[in-house]
Design a protein around this motif. Structure first.
Motif, PDB file in Angstrom:
ATOM      1  N   GLU A 129       3.379  -4.312  -1.286  1.00 49.53           N
ATOM      2  CA  GLU A 129       3.173  -5.665  -0.770  1.00 49.53           C
ATOM      3  C   GLU A 129       2.081  -6.441  -1.512  1.00 49.53           C
ATOM      4  OE1 GLU A 129       1.095  -2.674   1.965  1.00 49.53           O
ATOM      5  OE2 GLU A 129       3.018  -2.914   0.936  1.00 49.53           O
ATOM      6  N   VAL A 130       1.227  -5.745  -2.301  1.00 50.13           N
ATOM      7  CA  VAL A 130       0.164  -6.456  -3.016  1.00 50.13           C
ATOM      8  C   VAL A 130       0.506  -6.664  -4.486  1.00 50.13           C
ATOM      9  CG1 VAL A 130      -1.586  -5.516  -1.466  1.00 50.13           C
ATOM     10  CG2 VAL A 130      -1.089  -4.337  -3.607  1.00 50.13           C
ATOM     11  N   GLN A 131       1.691  -6.261  -4.908  1.00 56.64           N
ATOM     12  CA  GLN A 131       2.046  -6.350  -6.317  1.00 56.64           C
ATOM     13  C   GLN A 131       2.144  -7.790  -6.824  1.00 56.64           C
ATOM     14  OE1 GLN A 131       5.597  -4.056  -6.995  1.00 56.64           O
ATOM     15  NE2 GLN A 131       4.572  -2.090  -6.647  1.00 56.64           N
ATOM     16  N   GLU A 132       2.333  -8.737  -5.924  1.00 57.22           N
ATOM     17  CA  GLU A 132       2.437 -10.132  -6.351  1.00 57.22           C
ATOM     18  C   GLU A 132       1.108 -10.679  -6.869  1.00 57.22           C
ATOM     19  OE1 GLU A 132       4.023 -12.504  -3.266  1.00 57.22           O
ATOM     20  OE2 GLU A 132       5.935 -11.445  -3.155  1.00 57.22           O
ATOM     21  N   HIS A 155      -6.784 -12.666  -0.772  1.00 56.41           N
ATOM     22  CA  HIS A 155      -6.223 -11.539  -1.541  1.00 56.41           C
ATOM     23  C   HIS A 155      -7.264 -10.435  -1.748  1.00 56.41           C
ATOM     24  CE1 HIS A 155      -2.988 -14.383  -3.455  1.00 56.41           C
ATOM     25  NE2 HIS A 155      -2.704 -14.040  -2.207  1.00 56.41           N
ATOM     26  N   ILE A 156      -8.505 -10.833  -2.028  1.00 57.26           N
ATOM     27  CA  ILE A 156      -9.576  -9.836  -2.186  1.00 57.26           C
ATOM     28  C   ILE A 156      -9.739  -9.037  -0.895  1.00 57.26           C
ATOM     29  CG2 ILE A 156     -12.053  -9.525  -2.550  1.00 57.26           C
ATOM     30  CD1 ILE A 156     -12.023 -11.944  -4.363  1.00 57.26           C
ATOM     31  N   ASP A 157      -9.706  -9.710   0.231  1.00 56.66           N
ATOM     32  CA  ASP A 157      -9.876  -9.045   1.525  1.00 56.66           C
ATOM     33  C   ASP A 157      -8.753  -8.037   1.785  1.00 56.66           C
ATOM     34  OD1 ASP A 157     -11.282  -8.888   4.162  1.00 56.66           O
ATOM     35  OD2 ASP A 157      -9.305  -9.522   4.862  1.00 56.66           O
ATOM     36  N   ILE A 158      -7.528  -8.388   1.400  1.00 55.28           N
ATOM     37  CA  ILE A 158      -6.389  -7.471   1.611  1.00 55.28           C
ATOM     38  C   ILE A 158      -6.562  -6.205   0.785  1.00 55.28           C
ATOM     39  CG2 ILE A 158      -3.907  -7.193   1.257  1.00 55.28           C
ATOM     40  CD1 ILE A 158      -3.591 -10.177   1.868  1.00 55.28           C
ATOM     41  N   VAL A 159      -6.917  -6.360  -0.503  1.00 52.58           N
ATOM     42  CA  VAL A 159      -7.064  -5.191  -1.382  1.00 52.58           C
ATOM     43  C   VAL A 159      -8.220  -4.311  -0.937  1.00 52.58           C
ATOM     44  CG1 VAL A 159      -7.566  -4.462  -3.743  1.00 52.58           C
ATOM     45  CG2 VAL A 159      -6.008  -6.368  -3.350  1.00 52.58           C
ATOM     46  N   LEU A 160      -9.371  -4.919  -0.625  1.00 51.13           N
ATOM     47  CA  LEU A 160     -10.524  -4.125  -0.182  1.00 51.13           C
ATOM     48  C   LEU A 160     -10.242  -3.420   1.137  1.00 51.13           C
ATOM     49  CD1 LEU A 160     -13.539  -6.465  -1.066  1.00 51.13           C
ATOM     50  CD2 LEU A 160     -12.699  -4.471  -2.304  1.00 51.13           C
ATOM     51  N   SER A 161      -9.448  -4.020   1.991  1.00 49.51           N
ATOM     52  CA  SER A 161      -9.082  -3.375   3.260  1.00 49.51           C
ATOM     53  C   SER A 161      -8.236  -2.141   3.012  1.00 49.51           C
ATOM     54  CB  SER A 161      -8.319  -4.368   4.145  1.00 49.51           C
ATOM     55  OG  SER A 161      -9.136  -5.471   4.482  1.00 49.51           O
ATOM     56  N   LYS A 162      -7.319  -2.227   2.059  1.00 47.62           N
ATOM     57  CA  LYS A 162      -6.476  -1.067   1.734  1.00 47.62           C
ATOM     58  C   LYS A 162      -7.315   0.057   1.133  1.00 47.62           C
ATOM     59  CE  LYS A 162      -1.904  -3.143   1.191  1.00 47.62           C
ATOM     60  NZ  LYS A 162      -1.233  -2.157   2.060  1.00 47.62           N
TER      61      LYS A 162
END
Length: 565
Positions: A129-132, A155-162
């Protein structure tokens, strides 16, 4: 080393347990003085099945930055150590230290499958889901946003959460947030496009102007190697060729400098036209001379033409001049691998060298701390070493003789000794003698006197007596306690055999290394003096080594025979 292993055990990186596999262990000091533990996995790598998983194609990663408005890069902290290993596979990472057996709970560097396993783990952690808006190449993550700043922060928040959910941590010192330009995979990537990193061609850009005929011939030899890529090459070099005419005085003026700068610029323009083909193997050609080292990274296209990807050269400094030829040639390979690491990680690289001793990298014994670090570093790459003749090693040879950060003084290679690959058989007789060490100690007058004294004195008296407080008896064997550890007391009957065996197994190295090795394991009074005297009498060393001691004759007074008037 003991403290570092305890720290790693408390952090859950390693665990004390039994294992039928044990790889050699070494360590090196970091710049801050801390210890980095190194696992020499060469033997286990030969028996492991190659990993089919690979990092993403670098071209796909680079193409992902098209149209980006904001770029953020995230670097993982000790990335490999954050990836756990399956319990069934941990036994293969075993090693032993001071009789204690350990295995890695996490992914160690140096394994044949480390790159593929880490790549698979990152794909599972980040998810599709983050490949975009997020691309990753091993431990380098880039968040790309083509919209607004608020969208980029989301987007930064999504990646750091993962990453947080997976328990991964980042190295904030190496992370870059909300940038317009970054360095990644050997290129400078900006919101406007991608361009070549100037560091890759700095060796050509900073090639110094010749000061004599021989230096000019070297530069023209380098140019001739690539002349088919440069339009109107013959016309451009006419002012330089005029200086080579017989009887012509070498005089460097503005006309020659202009032609020299023009040819270099043509070189640079030609090099920038070539970009890597990620489906083809890389060729790394290295060489060194008495003043420096150099290398060139290239690929072979479908027309059997060289496609240059980058140059690297560096002048030797300080103690590097005193290294053996083999160490200097090996250093050239390691320096170039570090320079072009972004290209070569996860790809096949063929190392071309005119020094045949490097063909035996996998058989080198880890007796030198510097060479140990290099061997463990090169194991991270999928490499193959091939020998080429010196006549074919034109480019790397010229750049090594005239490095961009060095002088143009030295023309010829210095004569120096090479390290030969040697084999030594285990001394079975000496091993059997060491098994009966307690018997030999009782037969030795010096150790026997100490043993009898220890048996007659009680513990409290021994602690108060400075002469005997460092000695102790364990299982009828006499030990001596140094400032770091307890070592065995070696009786006189075994000293000569031990010194000779260590000296031979270490490839007839000098007294400093032999003394250090013996002192870490044995003790006797006069150890240093005995080792120096025995090594000084070694027949092979006398034949092949030049003494570094200047002998001066006895000084005598000058007695005059006549009176000066």
């Amino acid at each position: 080393m003991e403290e570092k292993l305890n720290e790693m055990e408390q952090a859950g990186i390693i665990t004390r347990t039994s294992t039928p596999y044990s790889s050699p262990l070494s360590f090196t000091l970091k710049k801050d003085g801390s210890i980095r533990v190194l696992l020499d996995a060469r033997s286990i790598n030969k028996k492991m099945v190659a990993e089919t998983e690979k990092p993403p194609i670098q071209l796909d990663v680079l193409n992902s930055f098209h149209g980006a408005n904001y770029i953020t890069t995230i670097d993982l902290n000790n990335a490999y150590f954050q990836i756990p290993i399956n319990k069934d596979g941990r036994k293969y990472t075993g090693f032993t230290f001071n009789g204690k057996s350990y295995v890695y709970n996490v992914l160690p560097q140096g394994l044949k499958t480390s790159v593929g396993s880490f790549s698979r783990a990152m794909n599972l952690i980040l998810g599709p889901e983050v490949q975009e808006f997020c691309v990753n190449y091993l431990d380098d993550l880039a968040i790309i946003t083509t919209g607004t700043l608020d969208k980029h922060l989301e987007h930064i928040d999504i990646v750091l959460s993962k990453l947080n959910k997976a328990g991964l941590t980042c190295n904030l010192q190496k992370c870059e947030f909300i940038c317009k330009e970054i360095k990644m995979l050997g290129f400078i990537i900006s919101t406007k496009g991608i361009k070549t990193d100037p560091d890759k061609i700095r060796a050509i850009q900073e090639f110094p102007a010749p000061k004599k005929i021989k230096q000019l011939r070297a530069f023209l030899g380098l140019c001739n190697f690539y002349r088919r890529f440069i339009p109107n090459y013959s016309e451009s070099i006419i002012p330089l060729c005029e200086l080579l005419k017989k009887g012509r005085k070498f005089q460097w003026s503005g006309k020659e400098q202009k032609a020299f700068d023009f040819i270099k610029q043509q070189f640079i323009n030609t090099i920038q036209l070539h970009h890597p083909d990620f489906n083809k193997p890389y060729y790394l050609q290295t060489d060194c001379s008495g003043v420096g080292m150099a290398g060139v990274l290239y690929q072979i296209d479908d027309n059997n033409e060289m496609r240059i990807l980058g140059y690297h050269s560096k002048a030797f400094k300080g103690p590097e001049f005193n290294w053996s030829v083999t160490e200097q040639e090996f250093y050239a390979v390691i320096s170039c691998l570090k320079k072009f690491e972004t290209y070569l990680r996860g790809s096949k690289v063929i190392i071309l060298t005119d020094h045949k001793a490097l063909l035996f990298i996998n058989n080198m014994k880890l007796l030198n701390g510097r060479v140990t670090r290099w061997i463990l570093y090169i194991e991270q790459f999928n490499y193959e070493v091939q020998h080429i003749s010196g006549r074919r090693n034109i480019v790397a040879d010229v750049l090594s003789r005239y490095p961009s950060d060095g002088d143009l003084i030295q023309e010829d290679k210095n004569n120096s000794l090479e390290i030969a690959y040697t084999e030594s058989e285990p001394n079975i007789e000496l091993i059997e003698k060491l098994k009966s060490l307690s018997v030999y100690q009782l037969q030795d007058s010096e150790s026997l006197a100490i043993i009898e004294k220890l048996k007659t004195l009680n513990t409290s008296i021994i602690k108060q007596n400075n002469k005997f407080k460092r000695y102790s008896l364990k299982n009828d064997v006499l030990y001596y306690k140094t400032n770091l550890q307890e070592v065995m007391y070696l009786p006189k009957a075994l000293r000569q055999d031990i010194i000779n065996q260590v000296h031979v197994e270490m490839g007839h190295q000098g007294p400093y290394n032999v003394i250090k090795y013996v002192r870490d394991r044995f003790f006797w009074k006069g150890l240093t003096k005995d080792i120096k005297n025995q090594l000084r009498a070694c027949h092979l060393c006398q034949l092949s080594k030049k003494s570094n001691i200047t002998y001066v004759g006895p000084c005598k007074s000058i007695i005059t025979e006549t009176l000066a008037i």
